[in-house]
Design a protein around this motif. Sequence first.
Motif, mmCIF file in Angstrom:
data_model
loop_
_atom_site.group_PDB
_atom_site.id
_atom_site.type_symbol
_atom_site.label_atom_id
_atom_site.label_comp_id
_atom_site.label_asym_id
_atom_site.label_seq_id
_atom_site.Cartn_x
_atom_site.Cartn_y
_atom_site.Cartn_z
ATOM 1 N N ASP A 73 -21.722 69.863 1.037
ATOM 2 C CA ASP A 73 -22.853 69.061 0.567
ATOM 3 C C ASP A 73 -22.937 67.748 1.345
ATOM 4 O OD1 ASP A 73 -25.045 68.591 -1.361
ATOM 5 O OD2 ASP A 73 -23.743 66.942 -2.009
ATOM 6 N N TRP A 74 -21.803 67.085 1.524
ATOM 7 C CA TRP A 74 -21.772 65.836 2.292
ATOM 8 C C TRP A 74 -22.289 66.075 3.711
ATOM 9 C CZ3 TRP A 74 -18.785 65.157 6.687
ATOM 10 C CH2 TRP A 74 -18.816 63.870 7.233
ATOM 11 N N PHE A 75 -21.845 67.170 4.327
ATOM 12 C CA PHE A 75 -22.224 67.452 5.707
ATOM 13 C C PHE A 75 -23.720 67.720 5.847
ATOM 14 C CE2 PHE A 75 -22.390 70.522 9.362
ATOM 15 C CZ PHE A 75 -22.174 69.576 10.349
ATOM 16 N N VAL A 76 -24.274 68.609 5.032
ATOM 17 C CA VAL A 76 -25.704 68.929 5.191
ATOM 18 C C VAL A 76 -26.593 67.758 4.777
ATOM 19 C CG1 VAL A 76 -25.334 71.415 4.960
ATOM 20 C CG2 VAL A 76 -25.979 70.094 2.964
ATOM 21 N N THR A 77 -26.105 66.894 3.904
ATOM 22 C CA THR A 77 -26.876 65.722 3.488
ATOM 23 C C THR A 77 -26.878 64.645 4.569
ATOM 24 O OG1 THR A 77 -26.370 66.144 1.165
ATOM 25 C CG2 THR A 77 -27.084 63.918 1.723
ATOM 26 N N ASN A 78 -25.760 64.459 5.256
ATOM 27 C CA ASN A 78 -25.613 63.342 6.190
ATOM 28 C C ASN A 78 -25.771 63.686 7.661
ATOM 29 O OD1 ASN A 78 -24.847 61.060 4.347
ATOM 30 N ND2 ASN A 78 -23.342 62.592 3.753
ATOM 31 N N CYS A 79 -25.642 64.942 8.008
ATOM 32 C CA CYS A 79 -25.745 65.329 9.408
ATOM 33 C C CYS A 79 -27.216 65.345 9.826
ATOM 34 C CB CYS A 79 -25.138 66.703 9.633
ATOM 35 S SG CYS A 79 -25.068 67.186 11.380
ATOM 36 N N PRO A 80 -27.553 64.705 10.953
ATOM 37 C CA PRO A 80 -28.931 64.798 11.441
ATOM 38 C C PRO A 80 -29.326 66.263 11.634
ATOM 39 C CG PRO A 80 -27.709 63.154 12.678
ATOM 40 C CD PRO A 80 -26.720 63.884 11.818
ATOM 41 N N LYS A 81 -30.533 66.601 11.253
ATOM 42 C CA LYS A 81 -30.980 68.006 11.280
ATOM 43 C C LYS A 81 -30.830 68.636 12.661
ATOM 44 C CE LYS A 81 -32.116 67.975 6.976
ATOM 45 N NZ LYS A 81 -31.054 68.337 6.070
ATOM 46 N N LEU A 101 -21.724 77.712 -1.902
ATOM 47 C CA LEU A 101 -21.762 77.254 -0.513
ATOM 48 C C LEU A 101 -23.024 77.747 0.188
ATOM 49 C CD1 LEU A 101 -18.060 77.723 0.665
ATOM 50 C CD2 LEU A 101 -19.286 75.559 0.377
ATOM 51 N N TYR A 102 -23.393 78.988 -0.060
ATOM 52 C CA TYR A 102 -24.608 79.538 0.531
ATOM 53 C C TYR A 102 -25.820 78.683 0.195
ATOM 54 C CZ TYR A 102 -28.641 82.613 1.026
ATOM 55 O OH TYR A 102 -29.881 83.133 1.330
ATOM 56 N N HIS A 103 -25.946 78.326 -1.059
ATOM 57 C CA HIS A 103 -27.110 77.525 -1.474
ATOM 58 C C HIS A 103 -27.069 76.119 -0.864
ATOM 59 C CE1 HIS A 103 -28.928 80.471 -4.058
ATOM 60 N NE2 HIS A 103 -27.740 80.727 -4.585
ATOM 61 N N ILE A 104 -25.895 75.572 -0.701
ATOM 62 C CA ILE A 104 -25.784 74.262 -0.049
ATOM 63 C C ILE A 104 -26.248 74.365 1.402
ATOM 64 C CG2 ILE A 104 -24.135 72.543 0.814
ATOM 65 C CD1 ILE A 104 -22.526 73.077 -1.823
ATOM 66 N N PHE A 105 -25.760 75.357 2.129
ATOM 67 C CA PHE A 105 -26.129 75.494 3.541
ATOM 68 C C PHE A 105 -27.603 75.877 3.712
ATOM 69 C CE2 PHE A 105 -21.464 76.018 4.321
ATOM 70 C CZ PHE A 105 -21.339 74.916 5.152
ATOM 71 N N MET A 106 -28.163 76.572 2.766
ATOM 72 C CA MET A 106 -29.577 76.948 2.866
ATOM 73 C C MET A 106 -30.492 75.734 2.687
ATOM 74 S SD MET A 106 -29.793 79.991 3.828
ATOM 75 C CE MET A 106 -31.533 80.269 3.611
#
Length: 108
Positions: A73-81, A101-106
């Motif tokens: 969650d931290w990674f997908v929220t903070n990493c530039p797209k 995890l799947y839903h977080i990465f999606m």
Amino acid sequence: MNILFVDDEQARYEIFKNRFPNDKVVFAQTIPIAQTFLESHMLGQWYIDIICFDHDLFDPTSKQWYNSQGLADWFVTNCPKDKLPKIAVIHSVNEQGAWALYHIFMRA
């Protein structure tokens, strides 16, 4: 390719690494180690092509179990797209954790 393999089992890492002999596979055995690699990726110091996540990780130092949902969650929220790896692999026997995890990465 650069692959970040987040898992607490050395044996699984060895099997995975042997299947990709021409790629750089980095083993992150704990959440803090994985976060360090993810931060360096976000800062442009290292590039991740593929990220592989296990859900349940045992930390041998603290002797406690952790799950990798918070890290994902931290990674997908903070990493530039534009820096998000194009491929995320979830490898976990914990079905509910894998779906989380799947839903977080999606979301990314």
